[in-house]
Design a protein around this motif. Structure first.
Motif, PDB file in Angstrom:
ATOM      1  N   GLU A  91       0.832  -1.400   0.111  1.00 12.37           N
ATOM      2  CA  GLU A  91      -0.022  -0.184   0.129  1.00 12.37           C
ATOM      3  C   GLU A  91       0.919   1.141   0.108  1.00 12.37           C
ATOM      4  OE1 GLU A  91      -2.377   1.062   3.546  1.00 12.37           O
ATOM      5  OE2 GLU A  91      -4.186   0.533   2.325  1.00 12.37           O
ATOM      6  N   LYS A  92       2.125   1.239   0.477  1.00 16.85           N
ATOM      7  CA  LYS A  92       2.787   2.404   0.738  1.00 16.85           C
ATOM      8  C   LYS A  92       4.000   2.360  -0.375  1.00 16.85           C
ATOM      9  CE  LYS A  92       0.725   3.890   4.306  1.00 16.85           C
ATOM     10  NZ  LYS A  92      -0.080   5.005   4.299  1.00 16.85           N
ATOM     11  N   THR A  93       3.875   1.462  -1.289  1.00 19.34           N
ATOM     12  CA  THR A  93       4.823   1.423  -2.444  1.00 19.34           C
ATOM     13  C   THR A  93       4.405   1.722  -3.848  1.00 19.34           C
ATOM     14  OG1 THR A  93       5.663  -0.361  -1.063  1.00 19.34           O
ATOM     15  CG2 THR A  93       6.485   0.053  -3.558  1.00 19.34           C
ATOM     16  N   PHE A  94       5.161   2.701  -4.560  1.00 17.80           N
ATOM     17  CA  PHE A  94       4.832   3.218  -5.777  1.00 17.80           C
ATOM     18  C   PHE A  94       5.764   2.583  -6.691  1.00 17.80           C
ATOM     19  CE2 PHE A  94       2.793   6.007  -2.883  1.00 17.80           C
ATOM     20  CZ  PHE A  94       1.843   6.565  -3.315  1.00 17.80           C
ATOM     21  N   ILE A  95       6.674   1.714  -6.720  1.00 18.91           N
ATOM     22  CA  ILE A  95       7.463   0.857  -7.410  1.00 18.91           C
ATOM     23  C   ILE A  95       6.598  -0.246  -7.786  1.00 18.91           C
ATOM     24  CG2 ILE A  95       9.615  -0.220  -7.837  1.00 18.91           C
ATOM     25  CD1 ILE A  95      10.761   1.436  -5.545  1.00 18.91           C
ATOM     26  N   VAL A  96       6.020  -0.437  -9.219  1.00 12.63           N
ATOM     27  CA  VAL A  96       5.380  -1.406  -9.533  1.00 12.63           C
ATOM     28  C   VAL A  96       5.935  -2.375 -10.427  1.00 12.63           C
ATOM     29  CG1 VAL A  96       3.097  -1.861 -10.455  1.00 12.63           C
ATOM     30  CG2 VAL A  96       3.333  -0.065  -8.907  1.00 12.63           C
ATOM     31  N   PRO A  97       6.033  -3.668 -10.236  1.00 13.14           N
ATOM     32  CA  PRO A  97       6.672  -4.424 -11.491  1.00 13.14           C
ATOM     33  C   PRO A  97       6.099  -4.288 -12.865  1.00 13.14           C
ATOM     34  CG  PRO A  97       6.408  -5.689  -9.327  1.00 13.14           C
ATOM     35  CD  PRO A  97       5.504  -4.417  -9.196  1.00 13.14           C
ATOM     36  N   GLY A  98       6.841  -4.144 -13.825  1.00 14.07           N
ATOM     37  CA  GLY A  98       6.406  -4.037 -15.117  1.00 14.07           C
ATOM     38  C   GLY A  98       6.264  -2.553 -15.735  1.00 14.07           C
ATOM     39  N   ARG A  99       5.973  -1.736 -14.618  1.00 19.45           N
ATOM     40  CA  ARG A  99       5.794  -0.266 -15.088  1.00 19.45           C
ATOM     41  C   ARG A  99       7.014   0.318 -15.398  1.00 19.45           C
ATOM     42  NH1 ARG A  99       1.260   2.595 -11.035  1.00 19.45           N
ATOM     43  NH2 ARG A  99      -0.414   1.018 -11.419  1.00 19.45           N
ATOM     44  N   ARG A 100       6.970   1.519 -16.246  1.00 25.02           N
ATOM     45  CA  ARG A 100       8.240   2.192 -16.689  1.00 25.02           C
ATOM     46  C   ARG A 100       8.744   2.776 -15.439  1.00 25.02           C
ATOM     47  NH1 ARG A 100       8.034   6.137 -21.572  1.00 25.02           N
ATOM     48  NH2 ARG A 100       7.608   4.644 -23.388  1.00 25.02           N
ATOM     49  N   TYR A 101      10.143   2.932 -15.381  1.00 24.11           N
ATOM     50  CA  TYR A 101      11.012   3.499 -14.309  1.00 24.11           C
ATOM     51  C   TYR A 101      10.644   4.787 -13.965  1.00 24.11           C
ATOM     52  CZ  TYR A 101      14.680   5.524 -11.776  1.00 24.11           C
ATOM     53  OH  TYR A 101      15.410   6.456 -11.028  1.00 24.11           O
TER      54      TYR A 101
ATOM     55  N   ASP B  82      11.255   8.221  -4.971  1.00 24.54           N
ATOM     56  CA  ASP B  82      11.123   9.051  -3.882  1.00 24.54           C
ATOM     57  C   ASP B  82       9.899   9.023  -3.021  1.00 24.54           C
ATOM     58  OD1 ASP B  82      13.383   9.998  -4.934  1.00 24.54           O
ATOM     59  OD2 ASP B  82      12.552  11.689  -6.024  1.00 24.54           O
ATOM     60  N   MET B  83       8.643   8.821  -3.759  1.00 25.04           N
ATOM     61  CA  MET B  83       7.353   8.648  -3.031  1.00 25.04           C
ATOM     62  C   MET B  83       7.430   7.424  -2.167  1.00 25.04           C
ATOM     63  SD  MET B  83       4.717   9.992  -6.056  1.00 25.04           S
ATOM     64  CE  MET B  83       3.274   9.610  -4.852  1.00 25.04           C
ATOM     65  N   THR B  84       7.989   6.228  -2.681  1.00 23.13           N
ATOM     66  CA  THR B  84       8.044   5.171  -1.709  1.00 23.13           C
ATOM     67  C   THR B  84       8.915   5.482  -0.547  1.00 23.13           C
ATOM     68  OG1 THR B  84       8.041   3.626  -3.737  1.00 23.13           O
ATOM     69  CG2 THR B  84       8.792   2.721  -1.870  1.00 23.13           C
ATOM     70  N   TYR B  85      10.038   6.153  -0.620  1.00 25.61           N
ATOM     71  CA  TYR B  85      10.642   6.475   0.494  1.00 25.61           C
ATOM     72  C   TYR B  85       9.713   7.484   1.441  1.00 25.61           C
ATOM     73  CZ  TYR B  85      15.699   5.243  -0.705  1.00 25.61           C
ATOM     74  OH  TYR B  85      16.940   4.629  -1.060  1.00 25.61           O
ATOM     75  N   GLU B  86       9.079   8.270   0.827  1.00 20.91           N
ATOM     76  CA  GLU B  86       8.312   9.168   1.642  1.00 20.91           C
ATOM     77  C   GLU B  86       7.122   8.338   2.509  1.00 20.91           C
ATOM     78  OE1 GLU B  86       5.065  12.631   1.062  1.00 20.91           O
ATOM     79  OE2 GLU B  86       6.471  12.118  -0.671  1.00 20.91           O
ATOM     80  N   TYR B  87       6.563   7.582   1.548  1.00 17.72           N
ATOM     81  CA  TYR B  87       5.431   6.786   2.066  1.00 17.72           C
ATOM     82  C   TYR B  87       5.706   5.881   3.322  1.00 17.72           C
ATOM     83  CZ  TYR B  87       1.608   9.186  -0.684  1.00 17.72           C
ATOM     84  OH  TYR B  87       0.796   9.745  -1.031  1.00 17.72           O
ATOM     85  N   LEU B  88       6.861   5.094   2.854  1.00 20.83           N
ATOM     86  CA  LEU B  88       7.349   4.024   3.938  1.00 20.83           C
ATOM     87  C   LEU B  88       7.818   4.881   5.341  1.00 20.83           C
ATOM     88  CD1 LEU B  88       9.096   1.423   1.530  1.00 20.83           C
ATOM     89  CD2 LEU B  88       7.112   1.348   2.928  1.00 20.83           C
ATOM     90  N   SER B  89       8.463   6.020   5.124  1.00 22.00           N
ATOM     91  CA  SER B  89       9.030   6.497   6.281  1.00 22.00           C
ATOM     92  C   SER B  89       7.737   7.051   7.168  1.00 22.00           C
ATOM     93  CB  SER B  89       9.823   7.758   5.751  1.00 22.00           C
ATOM     94  OG  SER B  89       9.099   8.869   5.098  1.00 22.00           O
TER      95      SER B  89
END
Length: 787
Positions: A309-319, A325-332
């Motif tokens: 839920e807190k991750t915006f790095i999605v397998p298969g999507r464009r880098y 950065d948003m994954t860092y922010e939300y997980l923190s």
């Protein structure tokens, strides 16, 4: 008053004598000179460059001056003797600042830096030379940097040379966001900023390996002209240096690769210092969930759903670097997470030949539970008492990083004397609160995509407070449901109080209690009668203040810093609608819930402050604030705790808290005037000059103005009502000075305010003309700046 003046004059004379006796060149070696004054003089006065813009390029500046003329830090240093083995000499030198000794090499370096700064801004033909004036007898020197900027080079046209058609389309699609335009100065810093922004936009669209070094600007000038034809070029990737069989030339791609995310692996029990392979081998359990891989140790301390839920790095999507950065922010935002590290690694290609980036998200767990305990003792005229508090926190409720907070506090105080006619022979208070904070926007029937997109936390809390006093027993019950969210750097924050309930009940009180404390005062009676408040509110906060990075403590200098706060709330409307729908009739002239009158009102506040930093040591701050509360429907007055008050450490500092207003109300010689000195309308204006003195000390000079007013003419607040044609005559004013102790992590503030204009009836109107220390001086102690 005479004694105060004598003491003030004596202190001034002592300081003057001390500073006079300590020569500013006392510690300047023979043959050297103290840098006394430094000036930047731009002869042709270009509108795009001011001397203040170039001060930071000087490599040597004079000792700091307080109020523009007093070198207090140098004077403090000069109070020390030459024997550095004595502690007081070392102490004075640490607090002070050593004399700035003239250095020719630093002057030459300043000339070079000034010229480079002007060239970078487009003034290619700028000339800089220094002039020095030596005062041999005083061992002082003045330095003037003379500048002739000349005509600047300007951009006449911009063309683009981008062989990669895909990159060209993406760059030109954002042409409206370009910072460079024809007519701008040929500013090298602006060129570099444009390169950085372009590279960032491309990295957000899949170009993982792209950097600003691929972007180059070529400037074409014509002899005798200041116009520059600018060409932006995006070069192809470097040759791979992978030699094919029988080939003698390395191959190179003419296009930049678009990357996609491959595997996304969470390693939940990472230890700092481990390599990636060591961390993966240490895992004891593997879970696959919605395309993500989770490597756990012995404890599954966060559920896969919470991490996904807190991750915006999605397998298969464009880098996308923004997704990282948003994954860092939300997980923190997960309180149970102590540290986060995302390791990105290239890993082959997919079926379409696109290169892949695997993401390994390494997490370290925070302490799960904590308990704090505090205790205090009191002695009030021989009546002893104590208080104790306990706070328990669980940062990972249900393995979803929900924060559970449980607070309990108890206090007791013995009472002596004649207790006849009272219902309790001591003072007791028991308070408790239970709250749960969800690291997401928790609300039923909302989609998971919406909850993931909005960066909010949800707080649910209930509280209970039981009080026993000699005159009454009071119970206060509260409940709250609110949302908090903000942007990545926390410069903008919002709070929505979806519902906030306060229920106050007095099951016991002496028969004549209300008649004794408030025979005719509805405001005071309301605070000690059963009442019910149910409100909804919204607050907004925004600032441009940049804070130092967490990894260092460097000062962040900003010429202009502003902050705005606004809030609005309303109460009783839902209950009033229920009363109307249910056909409820008035009881004793009002509508009630649970047999208790409920409040109905609307309230709004706004607050704006701006700080102009002239240098890192001098600033001027301004503040304006206002608010209004309107009771209506089921209420004739705002609840006491919702009303405004004036005076105090953050208000008009010539008055103590709750001793000013409303309007021209005279609050002297009344036992319960503190309850009357509140209002429905508030206006506050402040101006403050701040200067760093020496060591951790800061000084301030301030002027405050403002007051409060009532929206209706209440019998117990004569002269307090707001009237358009009179309110400006009832604005109080004060002035004063302050000393602040800046301990980096927090600031202690000592302010001494004096009344200047007093609008109260039957009091001295112009204290600034007829000052009286005991009547007009007020001392304040607080933490942090007033605004």
């Amino acid at each position: 008053m005479k004694s105060v003046k004598m003491i003030t004059r004596l202190v001034c004379v002592m300081w003057a004598a001390l500073l006079w006796s300590c020569s500013s060149t006392r510690h300047v070696p023979q043959g050297s000179y103290l840098v006394d004054h430094v000036k930047i003089d731009i002869a042709d006065h270009p509108k795009d460059v001011a001397p203040s813009d170039l001060t930071n390029y000087l490599r040597q500046t004079p000792n700091h001056k307080v109020l523009g003329f007093l070198k207090l830090q140098l004077a403090t240093y000069n109070m020390s003797g030459r024997d550095s083995s004595k502690w007081y000499n070392r102490w004075l030198r640490r607090m002070g600042q050593p004399p700035v000794i003239y250095d020719q090499t630093l002057t030459d370096a300043s000339v070079n830096q000034l010229r480079l700064a002007l060239i970078n801004r487009g003034y290619m033909d700028a000339t800089v030379w220094p002039d020095t004036t030596v005062r041999h007898g005083k061992k002082k020197i003045d330095v003037t940097y003379n500048i002739v900027a000349g005509e600047p080079h300007r951009i006449s046209s911009i063309t683009y040379d981008i062989p990669d058609s895909a990159v060209s389309r993406l760059i030109m699609r954002d042409s409206l966001r370009f910072t460079l335009r024809p007519g701008d100065l040929l500013n090298r810093d602006e060129l570099d900023t444009e390169r950085t922004l372009m590279a960032e936009r491309l990295r957000n669209r899949g170009y993982y390996a792209f950097s600003k070094e691929y972007i180059t600007f070529y400037a074409d000038t014509v002899a005798g002209s200041k116009d520059v034809a600018l060409t932006l070029t995006v070069r192809a990737p470097q040759a791979d240096q992978q030699r094919q069989p029988n080939d003698s030339v390395a191959t190179a791609s003419s296009t930049h690769d678009v990357y996609r995310f491959g595997k996304v692996v969470f390693i939940t029990d990472y230890n700092l210092g481990q390599t990636l392979s060591q961390a993966m081998k240490a895992a004891t359990d593997t879970i696959e969930h919605r395309g993500y891989t989770f490597l756990y140790g012995k404890d599954h301390w966060l559920t896969p759903g919470t991490l996904e839920e807190k991750t915006f790095i999605v397998p298969g999507r464009r880098y996308s670097s923004r997704a990282v950065d948003m994954t860092y922010e939300y997980l923190s935002r997960l309180g149970i997470v102590k540290s986060i590290n995302i390791d990105l690694r290239q890993s082959g290609t997919n079926d379409d030949g696109e290169p892949l980036i695997d993401a390994y998200i390494l997490l370290t767990r925070n302490k799960k539970q904590g308990i704090t305990f505090d205790i205090e003792g009191t002695n009030s005229e021989g009546d002893f008492g104590f208080g104790a508090g306990l706070t328990y926190q669980h940062r990972n409720l249900a393995h979803r990083s929900r924060l559970l907070t449980v607070k309990f506090r108890a206090s007791y105080e013995s009472l002596s004397g004649n207790l006849e006619g009272l219902i309790n022979n001591n003072y007791q208070e028991y308070a408790g609160e239970v709250g749960v904070t969800f690291p997401k926007f928790a609300f039923p029937f909302l989609s998971g995509a919406f909850k993931k997109r909005i960066k909010a936390s949800t707080e649910l809390a209930v509280s209970f407070n039981y009080q026993e006093r000699p005159e009454y027993t009071r119970i206060i019950v509260g409940a709250a449901w609110k949302y908090r969210w903000g942007n990545a750097n926390n410069l903008t924050r919002r709070t929505l109080d979806l519902v906030n309930i306060n229920y106050v009940r007095l099951p016991k009180r002496t028969l004549d209690f209300l008649d004794q404390i408030a025979p005719t005062n509805p405001l005071l009676r309301y605070s000690y009668e059963d009442h019910f408040i149910m409100d909804i509110g919204y607050s907004f906060y925004h600032t441009n203040r940049r804070l130092p990075g967490t990894g260092n403590r460097r000062y962040v200098f900003q010429p202009l810093v502003y902050t705005i706060r606004a809030s609005a709330e309303t109460a009783g409307n839902l209950l009033r609608a229920y009363s109307a729908i249910s056909g409820q009739r008035r009881s004793e002239g009002v509508y009630k819930v649970f047999g208790i009158q409920y409040s109905q009102y609307a309230k709004a506040e706004i607050d704006y402050s701006i700080v102009r930093n002239f240098t890192p040591r001098h600033s001027l701050a301004f503040h304006v604030g206002g608010g209004i509360g309107v009771p209506y429907g089921n209420s004739t007055a705002l609840p006491f705790e919702k009303r405004f008050y004036a005076g105090g450490a953050n208000g008009v500092r010539g008055w103590s808290v709750r001793t000013l207003g409303p309007g021209k109300f005279d609050g002297r010689n009344r036992v319960t005037d503190f309850i009357n000195q509140c209002g429905d309308i508030m206006l506050l204006l402040n101006a403050e000059y701040r200067a760093k003195l020496f060591w951790i000390l800061e000084g301030a000079l301030f002027i405050d103005a403002g007051n409060i007013w009532t929206i209706r003419d209440y019998e117990n607040q004569p002269g307090g009502v707001f009237r358009i044609g009179e309110f400006y005559k009832q604005i109080a004013a004060s002035y004063g000075l302050g000393i602040r102790f800046d301990f980096t992590y927090f600031l202690l503030r000592l302010d001494l305010g004096f009344k200047a204009v007093n609008p109260a009836m039957n009091q001295e109107r112009w204290p600034i003309i007829h000052p009286n220390w005991h009547r007009d001086a007020t001392f304040h102690f607080a933490v942090g700046y007033p605004f």
